[in-house]
Design a protein around this motif. Structure first.
Motif, PDB file in Angstrom:
ATOM      1  N   ARG A  47     -17.477   3.368  55.195  1.00  0.00           N
ATOM      2  CA  ARG A  47     -18.070   4.693  55.321  1.00  0.00           C
ATOM      3  C   ARG A  47     -16.986   5.718  55.636  1.00  0.00           C
ATOM      4  NH1 ARG A  47     -21.619   0.971  56.747  1.00  0.00           N
ATOM      5  NH2 ARG A  47     -23.770   1.230  56.085  1.00  0.00           N
ATOM      6  N   TYR A  48     -17.156   6.899  55.068  1.00  0.00           N
ATOM      7  CA  TYR A  48     -16.251   8.009  55.360  1.00  0.00           C
ATOM      8  C   TYR A  48     -17.072   9.145  55.946  1.00  0.00           C
ATOM      9  CZ  TYR A  48     -13.599  12.271  54.650  1.00  0.00           C
ATOM     10  OH  TYR A  48     -12.986  13.484  54.838  1.00  0.00           O
ATOM     11  N   ASN A  49     -16.661   9.614  57.108  1.00  0.00           N
ATOM     12  CA  ASN A  49     -17.287  10.765  57.752  1.00  0.00           C
ATOM     13  C   ASN A  49     -16.276  11.895  57.794  1.00  0.00           C
ATOM     14  OD1 ASN A  49     -19.845   9.545  58.390  1.00  0.00           O
ATOM     15  ND2 ASN A  49     -18.692   8.274  59.806  1.00  0.00           N
ATOM     16  N   SER A  50     -16.687  13.058  57.304  1.00  0.00           N
ATOM     17  CA  SER A  50     -15.764  14.188  57.203  1.00  0.00           C
ATOM     18  C   SER A  50     -15.686  15.010  58.469  1.00  0.00           C
ATOM     19  CB  SER A  50     -16.177  15.080  56.024  1.00  0.00           C
ATOM     20  OG  SER A  50     -17.458  15.643  56.271  1.00  0.00           O
ATOM     21  N   GLY A  51     -16.566  14.732  59.433  1.00  0.00           N
ATOM     22  CA  GLY A  51     -16.542  15.478  60.684  1.00  0.00           C
ATOM     23  C   GLY A  51     -17.535  16.621  60.749  1.00  0.00           C
TER      24      GLY A  51
ATOM     25  N   VAL B   7     -21.426   9.567  47.075  1.00  0.00           N
ATOM     26  CA  VAL B   7     -21.068  10.733  47.877  1.00  0.00           C
ATOM     27  C   VAL B   7     -22.325  11.557  48.118  1.00  0.00           C
ATOM     28  CG1 VAL B   7     -19.649  12.807  48.039  1.00  0.00           C
ATOM     29  CG2 VAL B   7     -18.735  10.758  46.925  1.00  0.00           C
ATOM     30  N   SER B   8     -22.569  11.851  49.389  1.00  0.00           N
ATOM     31  CA  SER B   8     -23.719  12.673  49.774  1.00  0.00           C
ATOM     32  C   SER B   8     -23.605  14.069  49.186  1.00  0.00           C
ATOM     33  CB  SER B   8     -23.776  12.789  51.303  1.00  0.00           C
ATOM     34  OG  SER B   8     -23.992  11.535  51.887  1.00  0.00           O
ATOM     35  N   GLY B   9     -24.707  14.785  49.230  1.00  0.00           N
ATOM     36  CA  GLY B   9     -24.720  16.151  48.722  1.00  0.00           C
ATOM     37  C   GLY B   9     -23.583  16.970  49.294  1.00  0.00           C
ATOM     38  N   SER B  10     -22.827  17.592  48.412  1.00  0.00           N
ATOM     39  CA  SER B  10     -21.659  18.391  48.789  1.00  0.00           C
ATOM     40  C   SER B  10     -21.867  19.824  48.314  1.00  0.00           C
ATOM     41  CB  SER B  10     -20.388  17.808  48.156  1.00  0.00           C
ATOM     42  OG  SER B  10     -20.189  16.469  48.569  1.00  0.00           O
ATOM     43  N   THR B  11     -21.432  20.761  49.148  1.00  0.00           N
ATOM     44  CA  THR B  11     -21.620  22.172  48.838  1.00  0.00           C
ATOM     45  C   THR B  11     -20.303  22.913  49.042  1.00  0.00           C
ATOM     46  OG1 THR B  11     -22.209  22.807  51.104  1.00  0.00           O
ATOM     47  CG2 THR B  11     -24.013  22.029  49.686  1.00  0.00           C
ATOM     48  N   SER B  12     -20.393  24.229  49.078  1.00  0.00           N
ATOM     49  CA  SER B  12     -19.202  25.051  49.287  1.00  0.00           C
ATOM     50  C   SER B  12     -18.976  25.357  50.762  1.00  0.00           C
ATOM     51  CB  SER B  12     -19.311  26.352  48.488  1.00  0.00           C
ATOM     52  OG  SER B  12     -20.376  27.128  48.996  1.00  0.00           O
TER      53      SER B  12
ATOM     54  N   THR C 102     -14.839  19.582  44.513  1.00  0.00           N
ATOM     55  CA  THR C 102     -13.597  19.265  45.216  1.00  0.00           C
ATOM     56  C   THR C 102     -13.893  18.491  46.500  1.00  0.00           C
ATOM     57  OG1 THR C 102     -12.484  21.190  44.278  1.00  0.00           O
ATOM     58  CG2 THR C 102     -11.524  20.249  46.279  1.00  0.00           C
ATOM     59  N   VAL C 103     -14.874  18.939  47.260  1.00  0.00           N
ATOM     60  CA  VAL C 103     -15.287  18.240  48.489  1.00  0.00           C
ATOM     61  C   VAL C 103     -15.716  16.808  48.154  1.00  0.00           C
ATOM     62  CG1 VAL C 103     -17.098  18.168  50.271  1.00  0.00           C
ATOM     63  CG2 VAL C 103     -15.905  20.325  49.773  1.00  0.00           C
ATOM     64  N   ALA C 104     -16.515  16.655  47.111  1.00  0.00           N
ATOM     65  CA  ALA C 104     -16.997  15.318  46.727  1.00  0.00           C
ATOM     66  C   ALA C 104     -15.852  14.411  46.299  1.00  0.00           C
ATOM     67  CB  ALA C 104     -18.035  15.444  45.609  1.00  0.00           C
ATOM     68  N   LEU C 105     -14.931  14.922  45.500  1.00  0.00           N
ATOM     69  CA  LEU C 105     -13.808  14.104  45.028  1.00  0.00           C
ATOM     70  C   LEU C 105     -12.853  13.745  46.168  1.00  0.00           C
ATOM     71  CD1 LEU C 105     -13.133  15.730  41.563  1.00  0.00           C
ATOM     72  CD2 LEU C 105     -14.158  13.489  42.034  1.00  0.00           C
ATOM     73  N   GLU C 106     -12.699  14.640  47.136  1.00  0.00           N
ATOM     74  CA  GLU C 106     -11.884  14.310  48.306  1.00  0.00           C
ATOM     75  C   GLU C 106     -12.519  13.165  49.099  1.00  0.00           C
ATOM     76  OE1 GLU C 106     -11.394  18.064  50.332  1.00  0.00           O
ATOM     77  OE2 GLU C 106      -9.837  18.723  48.920  1.00  0.00           O
ATOM     78  N   ALA C 107     -13.839  13.167  49.205  1.00  0.00           N
ATOM     79  CA  ALA C 107     -14.532  12.071  49.897  1.00  0.00           C
ATOM     80  C   ALA C 107     -14.317  10.755  49.157  1.00  0.00           C
ATOM     81  CB  ALA C 107     -16.018  12.393  50.025  1.00  0.00           C
ATOM     82  N   LEU C 108     -14.413  10.791  47.828  1.00  0.00           N
ATOM     83  CA  LEU C 108     -14.139   9.583  47.038  1.00  0.00           C
ATOM     84  C   LEU C 108     -12.734   9.061  47.304  1.00  0.00           C
ATOM     85  CD1 LEU C 108     -15.504  10.304  43.430  1.00  0.00           C
ATOM     86  CD2 LEU C 108     -16.401   8.672  45.084  1.00  0.00           C
ATOM     87  N   ALA C 109     -11.776   9.975  47.315  1.00  0.00           N
ATOM     88  CA  ALA C 109     -10.376   9.585  47.510  1.00  0.00           C
ATOM     89  C   ALA C 109     -10.165   8.898  48.852  1.00  0.00           C
ATOM     90  CB  ALA C 109      -9.463  10.800  47.371  1.00  0.00           C
TER      91      ALA C 109
END
Length: 131
Positions: free
Chosen positions: A6-10, A31-36, A57-64
């Protein structure tokens, strides 16, 4: 040993609601719902194209963070507040995924959590398991 990571972005909503930004289960990543929203601020208010760019971009960063790449994306979902913005959001999608060609769905929705948000995206990825 579990193959789930799991990845948590904070973001405060992750703890408040009880979810992860992204979950990798074996060769799959969701990847969960990502917004701006970045650091609690809605970016590019009124601009659906730039909001979509930021959300992807947020979603792809989470994938990475979980070892997945854009080329691993197999499905995207776009939740659009105003269907008049479909072309702009579709253009942003094409810029990210034209070479990848994931299955994609774009839905018009009545509202998103914050009225300044015009689009929310979800991304699913798959890659062959490493041996």
């Amino acid at each position: 040993m579990s193959t789930v990571q799991r990845y948590n972005s904070g973001l405060p909503w992750e703890d408040a609601v009880g979810f992860s930004r992204a979950v990798a289960a074996g060769p799959h990543c969701y990847v969960s719902g990502s917004t701006s929203i970045i650091d609690g601020v809605v970016h590019h208010e009124g601009d659906p194209y730039k909001q979509a760019i930021t959300a992807f971009t947020v979603a792809l960063e989470a994938l990475a963070h979980l070892g997945f790449a854009r080329e691993d994306v197999v499905r995207t979902r776009m939740y659009v507040l105003h269907t008049r913005d479909m072309d702009d959001i579709g253009r942003a999608h094409k810029e990210f995924f034209d070479a990848v060609r994931p299955a994609a769905t774009m839905l018009g929705v009545a509202r998103l959590v914050d009225p300044r948000m015009l689009v929310e995206v979800e991304v699913d990825a798959y890659r062959e398991e490493r041996r």
